[in-house]
Design an enzyme around this catalytic site. Structure first.
Site, short mmCIF file in Angstrom:
data_model
loop_
_atom_site.label_atom_id
_atom_site.label_comp_id
_atom_site.label_asym_id
_atom_site.label_seq_id
_atom_site.Cartn_x
_atom_site.Cartn_y
_atom_site.Cartn_z
N ARG A 61 10.25 8.52 -6.29
CA ARG A 61 10.01 7.08 -6.13
C ARG A 61 10.34 6.59 -4.73
O ARG A 61 9.80 5.59 -4.27
CB ARG A 61 10.90 6.30 -7.12
CG ARG A 61 10.21 5.87 -8.40
CD ARG A 61 10.86 4.66 -9.01
NE ARG A 61 12.28 4.81 -9.18
CZ ARG A 61 12.91 5.23 -10.29
NH1 ARG A 61 12.20 5.56 -11.36
NH2 ARG A 61 14.21 5.31 -10.33
N TYR A 64 -0.29 -18.43 0.52
CA TYR A 64 -1.09 -17.66 -0.45
C TYR A 64 -0.72 -18.13 -1.86
O TYR A 64 0.45 -18.04 -2.27
CB TYR A 64 -0.74 -16.19 -0.24
CG TYR A 64 -1.40 -15.19 -1.15
CD1 TYR A 64 -2.77 -14.98 -1.13
CD2 TYR A 64 -0.62 -14.44 -2.03
CE1 TYR A 64 -3.35 -14.04 -1.95
CE2 TYR A 64 -1.20 -13.50 -2.86
CZ TYR A 64 -2.57 -13.30 -2.81
OH TYR A 64 -3.15 -12.38 -3.64
N ASP A 103 4.62 -14.32 5.89
CA ASP A 103 3.48 -13.48 5.51
C ASP A 103 2.59 -13.32 6.74
O ASP A 103 2.06 -14.30 7.26
CB ASP A 103 2.73 -14.15 4.34
CG ASP A 103 1.61 -13.28 3.78
OD1 ASP A 103 0.96 -12.56 4.58
OD2 ASP A 103 1.37 -13.33 2.56
N LYS A 117 -5.22 -5.35 3.12
CA LYS A 117 -6.21 -6.03 3.96
C LYS A 117 -6.47 -5.22 5.23
O LYS A 117 -7.06 -4.17 5.17
CB LYS A 117 -5.75 -7.46 4.25
CG LYS A 117 -5.29 -8.24 3.00
CD LYS A 117 -6.43 -8.72 2.14
CE LYS A 117 -6.01 -9.27 0.78
NZ LYS A 117 -5.11 -10.42 0.79
C1 LIG Z 1 -4.22 -10.73 -0.35
C2 LIG Z 1 -2.99 -11.38 0.12
C3 LIG Z 1 -1.76 -11.08 -0.45
C4 LIG Z 1 -1.63 -10.18 -1.66
O1 LIG Z 1 -1.98 -8.86 -1.40
P1 LIG Z 1 -2.45 -7.87 -2.57
O2 LIG Z 1 -2.38 -6.55 -1.95
O3 LIG Z 1 -3.83 -8.32 -2.96
O4 LIG Z 1 -1.47 -8.05 -3.70
C5 LIG Z 1 -0.64 -11.67 0.08
N1 LIG Z 1 -0.72 -12.53 1.12
C6 LIG Z 1 -1.88 -12.85 1.69
C7 LIG Z 1 -1.92 -13.80 2.83
C8 LIG Z 1 -3.07 -12.30 1.21
O5 LIG Z 1 -4.22 -12.64 1.75
#
Ligand SMILES: *Cc1c(COP(=O)(O)O)cnc(C)c1O
Length: 430
Positions: free
Chosen positions: A89, A142, A213, A238
């Site tokens: 893990r 988000y 973020d 992303k």
């Molecule tokens: C997509 C996204 C997330 C979440 O990511 P996942 O991998 O889809 O869980 C968090 N913050 C932002 C700004 C995002 O665009």
């Protein structure tokens, strides 16, 4: 002593001296440009004079120990907060290589992987907040952050308060039990640029941790830790992975103390990330700079086209000089990524869906950051959460585009056609 024993102890020794010595030497030099670090950080060391370019995919559940003494030594190091794997893990070489590369990209002390971007956010919230604590969250973040609040934090006695980063005075909102300031710049959907240095300075004066973020910039065009944040989070799903084939989250922290806190919560939640996914994310990260440069060029071309279009009321893209966040973006960012939103001039609620259905090269879908273009209507109930949107007159529908790596003329041609199809359809139904 057997060769295995020597290796196990040698490894424990290397790890005891921190991440920088665990792998190749090139990324140890902090003065290297980010493009160079993206290529070299986390590269495997050569063994016996040779070795592969890429770190191998090391999958395991069980970690084997040479003897009980080696096991005890490694357990001790892990308990002291070292990045040591004593169980599957914890993630082995592939995970560690990705962690090093992201830590280098974000300019942080250590990076922890999570199974998705949202789980990285939840990990940070659970690691930094306890019952009775108060957290301040920018209202433009988000949207699923609110789900974590409603379904988890509220049940555990943590109070989350949403504030307007542009209208409210942060200082007046900080209470004696405020522990965390949570931000996202530019924000989701409308890409509102926040004055992170000012917000973080206020928070730090009051001993409040700052988390940001950083998904929008991929970590390449924005450095929240250098601007005052303590934790930088990315949905590596992303731009880091970049090919729409991985779910991954990363949390980068600025101190050993935060690394320990995040590690303890990570273990308690039983989180785990697959080695194949770590490998794919690292492969994506190697080309982050060239991909983002093209996303930026294409998105700017599309944003300029949209800004000049008669059917568009407003374009949201901080690299456009007329965007309200442009001055802050110029001050704090070194580039812009591929997300562009726009509001229709026509207030007909059917405008967005007609427009999106007419597009050919833009797929309909969330989770942007891959090489392909996407279109999505920004849900009105999500826009309504944002104070910048509430101030606006009228509520036209908003489309969020992710501009991919196609040729920009083909994308603009596609948009042009969709605008005319939408105009005809709305005229007929009027
Ligand atoms: C997509 C996204 C997330 C979440 O990511 P996942 O991998 O889809 O869980 C968090 N913050 C932002 C700004 C995002 O665009």
């Amino acid at each position: 002593m057997s060769q295995e024993q020597t290796q196990a102890q040698g490894q424990a020794h290397g790890q005891a001296h921190g991440q920088a010595q665990a792998h190749g030497k090139a990324h140890d030099q902090p003065q290297a440009h980010v493009q160079t670090r993206l290529v070299h950080a986390g590269s495997p060391e050569l063994k016996n004079g040779a070795g592969p370019v890429n770190v191998p995919v090391v999958r395991t559940s069980t970690v084997r120990f040479a003897d009980t003494a080696a096991q005890a030594a490694l357990n001790k190091l892990r308990a002291a907060g070292d990045r040591v794997a004593t169980y599957g893990r914890h993630g082995l070489d592939t995970h560690q290589a990705l962690e090093e590369a992201v830590a280098s990209l974000e300019g942080g002390h250590r990076t922890v992987l999570a199974p998705s971007g949202l789980s990285a956010i939840t990990l940070v919230l659970l690691a930094t907040l306890a019952p009775g604590d108060h957290a301040l969250v920018a209202d433009s973040v988000y949207s699923p952050v609110r789900k974590v609040d409603k379904s988890l934090l509220q049940r555990y006695g943590v109070q989350v308060e949403y504030f307007s980063p542009s209208q409210d005075t942060l200082e007046s909102l900080i209470r004696p039990n405020t522990r965390l300031l949570y931000l996202e710049s530019p924000s989701s959907l409308l890409f509102e640029v926040l004055d992170l240095p000012a917000l973080a300075a206020t928070a730090r004066r009051h001993g409040v941790l700052v988390a940001a973020d950083n998904t929008w910039s991929g970590g390449l065009y924005y450095q929240p830790l250098a601007l005052g944040a303590n934790l930088s989070i990315q949905a590596a799903t992303k731009y880091l992975a970049g090919h729409s084939d991985v779910m991954m989250g990363v949390v980068t922290v600025d101190s050993a103390e935060l690394a320990r806190k995040i590690g303890v919560t990570y273990d308690a939640l039983g989180l785990s990330v697959g080695a194949d996914d770590a490998y794919l994310t690292l492969r994506g990260l190697r080309t982050l700079d060239v991909r983002l440069a093209r996303h930026q060029t294409n998105a700017l071309a599309v944003a300029e086209y949209l800004a000049g279009h008669g059917d568009v009321a407003q374009v949201f893209y901080p690299a456009l000089p007329q965007d309200p966040g442009h001055a802050l973006w110029r001050r704090d960012f070194s580039g812009a990524s591929g997300l562009v939103s726009f509001a229709f001039g026509n207030a007909d609620p059917a405008a967005a869906s007609r427009f999106i259905d007419a597009l050919r090269y833009f797929s309909i879908g969330a989770s942007w950051g891959g090489y392909e273009s996407l279109a999505l209507e920004a849900a009105p109930e999500r826009l309504a959460e944002h104070s910048v949107w509430q101030q606006g007159a009228g509520k036209p529908s908003v489309v969020r585009l992710h501009i991919g790596l196609e040729h920009p003329q083909d994308l603009i041609g596609d948009l042009e056609r969709a605008f005319s199809v939408t105009r005809d359809a709305l005229r007929r139904s009027a």
